[in-house]
Design a protein around this motif. Structure first.
Motif, PDB file in Angstrom:
ATOM      1  N   UNK B 376       0.845  -1.174   0.000  1.00 57.83           N
ATOM      2  CA  UNK B 376       0.000   0.000   0.000  1.00 57.83           C
ATOM      3  C   UNK B 376       0.890   1.236   0.000  1.00 57.83           C
ATOM      4  N   UNK B 377       0.593   2.209  -0.857  1.00 57.34           N
ATOM      5  CA  UNK B 377       1.395   3.424  -0.902  1.00 57.34           C
ATOM      6  C   UNK B 377       0.583   4.603  -0.411  1.00 57.34           C
ATOM      7  N   UNK B 378       1.183   5.398   0.447  1.00 64.99           N
ATOM      8  CA  UNK B 378       0.486   6.550   1.001  1.00 64.99           C
ATOM      9  C   UNK B 378       1.236   7.824   0.656  1.00 64.99           C
ATOM     10  N   UNK B 379       0.510   8.852   0.297  1.00 65.52           N
ATOM     11  CA  UNK B 379       1.161  10.159   0.144  1.00 65.52           C
ATOM     12  C   UNK B 379       1.356  10.730   1.542  1.00 65.52           C
ATOM     13  N   UNK B 380       2.137  11.795   1.623  1.00 65.05           N
ATOM     14  CA  UNK B 380       2.407  12.412   2.926  1.00 65.05           C
ATOM     15  C   UNK B 380       1.095  12.831   3.594  1.00 65.05           C
ATOM     16  N   UNK B 381       0.211  13.456   2.800  1.00 67.93           N
ATOM     17  CA  UNK B 381      -1.065  13.946   3.308  1.00 67.93           C
ATOM     18  C   UNK B 381      -1.914  12.776   3.799  1.00 67.93           C
ATOM     19  N   UNK B 382      -1.941  11.673   2.991  1.00 68.25           N
ATOM     20  CA  UNK B 382      -2.749  10.512   3.367  1.00 68.25           C
ATOM     21  C   UNK B 382      -2.211   9.890   4.651  1.00 68.25           C
ATOM     22  N   UNK B 383      -0.874   9.883   4.769  1.00 70.16           N
ATOM     23  CA  UNK B 383      -0.265   9.321   5.976  1.00 70.16           C
ATOM     24  C   UNK B 383      -0.642  10.148   7.206  1.00 70.16           C
ATOM     25  N   UNK B 384      -0.659  11.465   7.012  1.00 65.33           N
ATOM     26  CA  UNK B 384      -1.000  12.372   8.099  1.00 65.33           C
ATOM     27  C   UNK B 384      -2.455  12.141   8.538  1.00 65.33           C
ATOM     28  N   UNK B 385      -3.341  12.042   7.521  1.00 67.22           N
ATOM     29  CA  UNK B 385      -4.757  11.811   7.824  1.00 67.22           C
ATOM     30  C   UNK B 385      -4.958  10.472   8.517  1.00 67.22           C
ATOM     31  N   UNK B 386      -4.205   9.469   8.055  1.00 64.69           N
ATOM     32  CA  UNK B 386      -4.294   8.142   8.656  1.00 64.69           C
ATOM     33  C   UNK B 386      -3.930   8.215  10.142  1.00 64.69           C
ATOM     34  N   UNK B 387      -2.878   8.991  10.403  1.00 61.50           N
ATOM     35  CA  UNK B 387      -2.412   9.143  11.782  1.00 61.50           C
ATOM     36  C   UNK B 387      -3.470   9.834  12.643  1.00 61.50           C
TER      37      UNK B 387
END
Lengths: 150, 412
Positions: B376-387
């Motif tokens: 699974x690949x996450x952009x920086x923004x997606x990673x932030x939202x996930x967090x």
């Protein structure tokens, strides 16, 4: 006349034997070599009279029969004078320059550890850069020294 | 005072509060430092010896690894010496690119220092802010060179990568943001009471002592010594660039902070000039593998001060001798002087204030999605939202708090 030429003339004027031994390789770069017996006088003159008040570092060189040392001295205006001298490898004794440059202590310790130079006038203190249990008479930057494989 | 009245404490080579292996042996009376001994060499890797066994081209990469932060400083300093012996006329565009990378490196290094300094005095907000902003310049460096550190941009005779119009725009945008942020840091450094009180009068090095002890870089300049190789012994494109040598007369850690934040502003100015005045043309010139007999010494104003490389050649493709003197070595003697008669609690910030070279090789890896199904690949923004979502699930929600903060912080 350029600043470098002026410095060359001043040196030759003071020490006649330097005639032909001073090489201006480019703007702001002067190289000269002196016999060790004349080193102290020339060094003192360069520091105190020609105002080279910054010692960049000291480079050690293993040149077969002798160990050579280059003192890289700088003027505030950027001129870099490289004063080279050498002593026989059998008795590599030089005098410390810490009375002119207290910061030279660490550069001289490096010459002691890596080239096996004996520096007279160096105060007691920690060695640099080798470990305290480094074997005696092993000087890594001498040309005949090879790293021992496992 | 008698020897037995002093209490000796060793700090390092392995110590939780020390980021690189060095040994400081402090003799104390109460909280006062009476004597300092520094034992170096724990990180000695025999690079000068190793350089003699490698070709000039290999040495460019070896010497780049002397330091993880000012890697460009060492590789440039080395190639300059070799090019001088070989008589290579490096194209102007290459010199401008070297200067550009050099200043971007200074920006990343000074921002890093500002963060570390903040951390050492317990002002970790400053660490978080500056290291966040530092990512902007790290991304620019990665864009231009492919690497966040150890850029590999230099080669004998020039540089390995050219720079295009889109990249110039990205740099300009990044520098605009950084300049705004730095103005704020200058305000913090010059007006924030905590910083002024904690740093003033700490780690004093008078102008006379700085000169006598041969201090270099921001350490010397903060003691009023106008010593900057970019100005005194210009290399790369610096002779054609208009910039100010920043000095300060506080002669303490506070002065060193002021010098570095103001140098950031000069660095932005230099970066803009490089981009504006960069001439067209080739970026490299051929240098023979075998370098003729000769010797040269090259100097470079690294973020921490004067870096010196001496190279002696013997006509083969291997150097006869390579000598490196990094700025920290020149400044350590001054540290000894700064610590004497001061308090033990000042030691971390005084040592940090010369910005001793720490290895910094952390990097964020960006992976392109190549269609692999099980990853699974996450952009920086997606990673932030996930967090944020992850924490919210656990009952921790900062949304309201953030809103309030944003209102209070206004434009910052």
């Amino acid at each position: 006349m350029t600043q470098e030429e002026n410095l060359k003339q001043a040196l030759v004027g003071k020490f006649g034997y330097l005639d032909g031994k001073i090489n201006i390789t480019r703007e702001r770069r002067i190289f000269l070599e002196v016999e060790y017996q004349n080193f102290a006088n020339v060094f003192e003159y360069i520091v105190n009279q020609l105002n080279f008040h910054h010692l960049c570092t000291i480079t050690g060189l293993d040149e077969a029969e002798k160990l050579s040392f280059i003192y890289h001295l700088s003027l505030e205006s950027g001129v870099l004078l490289n004063l080279k001298t050498g002593v026989p490898k059998q008795a590599p004794v030089i005098k410390s320059v810490i009375k002119y440059f207290p910061g030279a202590e660490i550069y001289e310790r490096e010459l002691v550890d890596l080239f096996g130079a004996k520096v007279e006038g160096l105060p007691e203190g920690n060695r640099y850069p080798l470990t305290d249990d480094w074997p005696k008479n092993e000087y890594p930057l001498r040309k005949d020294w090879k790293a021992k494989g496992k | 005072m008698r020897e037995e009245e002093k209490f000796k404490i060793p700090i390092g080579p392995q110590h939780p509060a020390l980021k690189e292996p060095e040994n400081f042996s402090l003799a104390l009376k109460g909280e006062k430092i009476m004597g300092v001994e520094i034992r170096l060499g724990y990180n000695h890797r025999g690079i000068e010896k190793a350089a003699e066994a490698r070709t000039y081209v290999q040495d460019v990469y070896l010497l780049e690894r002397v330091c993880g932060i000012c890697s460009h400083a060492h590789s440039t300093c080395f190639v300059q010496a070799v090019e001088e012996i070989a008589g290579a006329q490096v194209p102007k565009r290459a010199l401008y690119i070297r200067t550009l990378i050099a200043e971007l490196e200074r920006i990343h290094s000074h921002l890093l220092w500002l963060g570390v300094a903040g951390h050492e005095i317990g002002f970790d907000t400053l660490l978080m802010y500056t290291w966040r902003d530092r990512e902007i310049v790290m991304d620019i460096l990665a864009l231009l060179t492919g690497n966040r550190v150890n850029y590999g941009i230099n080669t004998l005779g020039g540089v390995r990568r050219d720079i295009n119009k889109e990249e110039i725009e990205t740099i300009n945008n990044g520098v605009d943001i950084l300049e705004e942020r730095t103005k704020y840091y200058i305000e913090v450094a010059t007006q924030e009471t905590t910083i002024i009180k904690r740093l003033s009068g700490v780690g004093i090095l008078s102008r006379e002592d700085a000169l006598e002890l041969d201090a270099v870089g921001p350490t010397a300049r903060a003691s009023g010594v106008k010593r900057d190789i970019r100005h005194d012994d210009p290399y790369a494109a610096y002779a054609e660039i208009d910039f100010n040598v920043i000095t300060d007369d506080h002669s303490d850690v506070y002065g060193r902070t002021v010098v570095r934040v103001k140098e950031l502003m000069e660095a932005y100015k230099i970066v803009r000039q490089c981009l504006k005045d960069m001439p067209d043309g080739p970026i490299t010139v051929k240098v023979p593998r075998k370098i003729p007999v000769g010797e040269a010494i090259s100097r470079y104003e690294a973020p921490r001060g004067e870096d010196v490389h001496f190279v002696k050649s013997n006509g083969t493709e291997y150097p006869e001798r390579v000598k490196v003197r990094a700025p920290t070595l020149a400044n350590l003697r001054a540290v000894k002087h700064m610590l004497k008669d001061r308090f033990l609690a000042d030691m971390p910030i005084v040592v940090a204030a010369i910005d001793p070279c720490f290895s910094c090789t952390d990097r964020l890896i960006s992976v392109e999605n190549n269609g692999s199904r099980d990853k699974q690949f996450l952009t920086w923004e997606a990673l932030r939202n996930y967090s944020i979502e992850w924490h919210r699930d656990k009952g921790i929600d900062f949304t309201e708090l953030n809103k309030n903060f944003r209102k209070r912080l206004g434009s910052i």
